[in-house]
Design an enzyme around this catalytic site. Sequence first.
Site, PDB file in Angstrom:
ATOM      1  N   HIS A 138       0.925  -1.127   0.056  1.00 13.40           N
ATOM      2  CA  HIS A 138      -0.090  -0.065  -0.185  1.00 13.40           C
ATOM      3  C   HIS A 138       0.850   1.209   0.016  1.00 13.40           C
ATOM      4  CE1 HIS A 138      -2.954   2.814   1.800  1.00 13.40           C
ATOM      5  NE2 HIS A 138      -3.736   2.208   1.346  1.00 13.40           N
ATOM      6  N   ASP A 217       3.232  -4.240   8.016  1.00  9.06           N
ATOM      7  CA  ASP A 217       2.218  -3.660   8.014  1.00  9.06           C
ATOM      8  C   ASP A 217       1.163  -4.536   7.882  1.00  9.06           C
ATOM      9  OD1 ASP A 217      -0.481  -2.608   6.873  1.00  9.06           O
ATOM     10  OD2 ASP A 217       0.443  -1.902   4.959  1.00  9.06           O
ATOM     11  N   GLN A 220      -3.991  -4.977   7.162  1.00 12.26           N
ATOM     12  CA  GLN A 220      -5.132  -6.105   6.631  1.00 12.26           C
ATOM     13  C   GLN A 220      -5.048  -7.368   7.416  1.00 12.26           C
ATOM     14  OE1 GLN A 220      -7.679  -5.275   4.725  1.00 12.26           O
ATOM     15  NE2 GLN A 220      -7.018  -3.325   3.635  1.00 12.26           N
ATOM     16  N   LYS A 243     -10.451  -0.488  10.634  1.00  9.66           N
ATOM     17  CA  LYS A 243     -10.576  -1.782   9.847  1.00  9.66           C
ATOM     18  C   LYS A 243     -10.890  -2.983  10.884  1.00  9.66           C
ATOM     19  CE  LYS A 243      -7.279  -0.128   6.289  1.00  9.66           C
ATOM     20  NZ  LYS A 243      -7.881   0.084   5.277  1.00  9.66           N
ATOM     21  N   CYS A 381      -4.874   2.427  -3.668  1.00 13.42           N
ATOM     22  CA  CYS A 381      -3.403   2.969  -2.943  1.00 13.42           C
ATOM     23  C   CYS A 381      -2.424   1.903  -3.348  1.00 13.42           C
ATOM     24  CB  CYS A 381      -3.527   3.304  -1.548  1.00 13.42           C
ATOM     25  SG  CYS A 381      -4.909   4.431  -1.412  1.00 13.42           S
TER      26      CYS A 381
HETATM   27  N1  C6P Z   1      -6.293   0.358   2.653  1.00 14.00           N
HETATM   28  C1  C6P Z   1      -8.099   0.145   1.376  1.00 14.00           C
HETATM   29  O1  C6P Z   1      -9.079   0.411   1.010  1.00 14.00           O
HETATM   30  P1  C6P Z   1      -4.950   3.658   7.082  1.00 14.00           P
HETATM   31  O2  C6P Z   1      -5.487   4.538   5.794  1.00 14.00           O
HETATM   32  O3  C6P Z   1      -3.600   4.331   7.525  1.00 14.00           O
HETATM   33  O4  C6P Z   1      -6.097   3.364   7.698  1.00 14.00           O
HETATM   34  O5  C6P Z   1      -4.288   2.305   6.202  1.00 14.00           O
HETATM   35  C2  C6P Z   1      -3.664   2.351   5.190  1.00 14.00           C
HETATM   36  C3  C6P Z   1      -3.250   1.083   4.667  1.00 14.00           C
HETATM   37  C4  C6P Z   1      -1.900   0.201   5.031  1.00 14.00           C
HETATM   38  N2  C6P Z   1      -1.789  -0.964   4.495  1.00 14.00           N
HETATM   39  C5  C6P Z   1      -2.639  -1.552   3.907  1.00 14.00           C
HETATM   40  C6  C6P Z   1      -2.466  -2.986   3.450  1.00 14.00           C
HETATM   41  C7  C6P Z   1      -3.952  -1.063   3.799  1.00 14.00           C
HETATM   42  O6  C6P Z   1      -4.920  -1.870   3.075  1.00 14.00           O
HETATM   43  C8  C6P Z   1      -4.205   0.263   4.055  1.00 14.00           C
HETATM   44  C9  C6P Z   1      -5.596   0.864   3.677  1.00 14.00           C
HETATM   45  C10 C6P Z   1      -7.689   0.800   2.406  1.00 14.00           C
HETATM   46  O7  C6P Z   1      -7.517  -0.962   0.670  1.00 14.00           O
HETATM   47  C11 C6P Z   1      -7.835   2.352   2.069  1.00 14.00           C
HETATM   48  S1  C6P Z   1      -6.803   2.841   0.699  1.00 14.00           S
END
Ligand code: C6P
Length: 424
Positions: A138, A217, A220, A243, A381
């Site tokens: 991401h 990270d 997910q 999430k 993203c």
């Molecule tokens: N992915 C998706 O719809 P934040 O925005 O900081 O809460 O999470 C960022 C992020 C980091 N790593 C991974 C693997 C992610 O999937 C995400 C967020 C969302 O897939 C929003 S783009």
Amino acid sequence: MTRTVAVGEPEAMVPAPLDVERLRRDFPILGRTVHGRPLVYLDNAATTQKPEPVIAAEADVYRRYNANVHRAIHTLGEEATFAYEEARRKVAALIGAPDPRGCVFVRNATEGLNLVAWAWGRRRLRPGDEVLLTPMEHHSNLVPWQLVAAETGARLRFVPLLPDGHLDVGALERDSLLNERTRIVAFTQASNVLGTLTPAAEICRRARAVGAVSVLDAAQGVPHLPVDVRALGCDFLAFSGHKLYAPLGIGVLWGRPELLEETEPFLGGGEMILRVDLTCSTWNEVPYKFEAGTPNVAGAVGLGAAVDYLRAVGLEAVAAHEADLTRYALERLGELPDVTIYGPPMPRGPLVTFNVGAIHPHDLAQFLDQEGVAVRAGHHCAQPLMRHLGVAATARASFALYNTRAEVDALCAAVRRAGAFFHG
Ligand code: C6P
């Protein structure tokens, strides 16, 4: 990466199935309609909906004990501080962190990853050092490293993907991707596009063997997999509360205590200091050193309530339910004409990324929305990954504990109608 169908995976111990209809009643938003149709919410990888106990816990802060934490010498302040620290203990227990002080409250995974990149990485990386990433990161786990590499002269390298969407772990040795210059290995536990689960424990172990620090990270990962930082052997791990059925604006960076000790502050301000003089300061202890300013107390308390909720439902049962939905969606979507599904077969994360013929994913998502079905469309993203797949964008359905097979059926019926509508 082309069409995939789910292939059989070894049958594991099966936990008791979830009573999904009962659980759904915990989520007030699931009762609403969209364009006159019952909401079918399949954008859970972007953010999950919130159960009543989480909404109530957050509201309760404002109703009964709203105060700033760690500063106020009054009852409300003490109650708020206790609840905030209790939430930290719950988060630590969820991820197997031996000491809650290793859990830093941040806004989201993005902030946690930036904290590591800027406060740990930028201070230590030297020209010629290497940061190892993957092409499916991401942007939150890619752009911070690009910025830090540009400042330090470090080099970014990437573990390639196999055609099925798994990481080519063999390349670590074959292409000398892990070597004595590798200082940081930062990678996703589960891809938000492909659903690929990475062999995190193995990669962390191999990173450590060459003296590199591992950054996971888990945005997910934590919502869907039982996560234990000790078993994973990672050095840093970041995830977002939103999430995980928790409020927006709260997340966690876990760090190995000795690494957090030697990490410089990220943001300066109140709370993170011990003593301040006009030209210099000393730092508060971990984790407060990294929690400058007034924190999101209600968010943290809501996160604690979400952890309680998830653990009461049962992490293993949630994972099994989501795996069933994913397997079913892969099968059902795979049967539809012109549908291309991206990513590896099961086991994988609970999402299915797909395209339908030449229909632009935005048009598809808009059509589905008219039918009450919420999916995400775009580059998610993960623009480099889109280029790797040879597409500009995709649609994506992603699942949570409250989704049902009937909702997968509703998705597939709507996709079929979209195909007929756009392709004639
Ligand atoms: N992915 C998706 O719809 P934040 O925005 O900081 O809460 O999470 C960022 C992020 C980091 N790593 C991974 C693997 C992610 O999937 C995400 C967020 C969302 O897939 C929003 S783009």
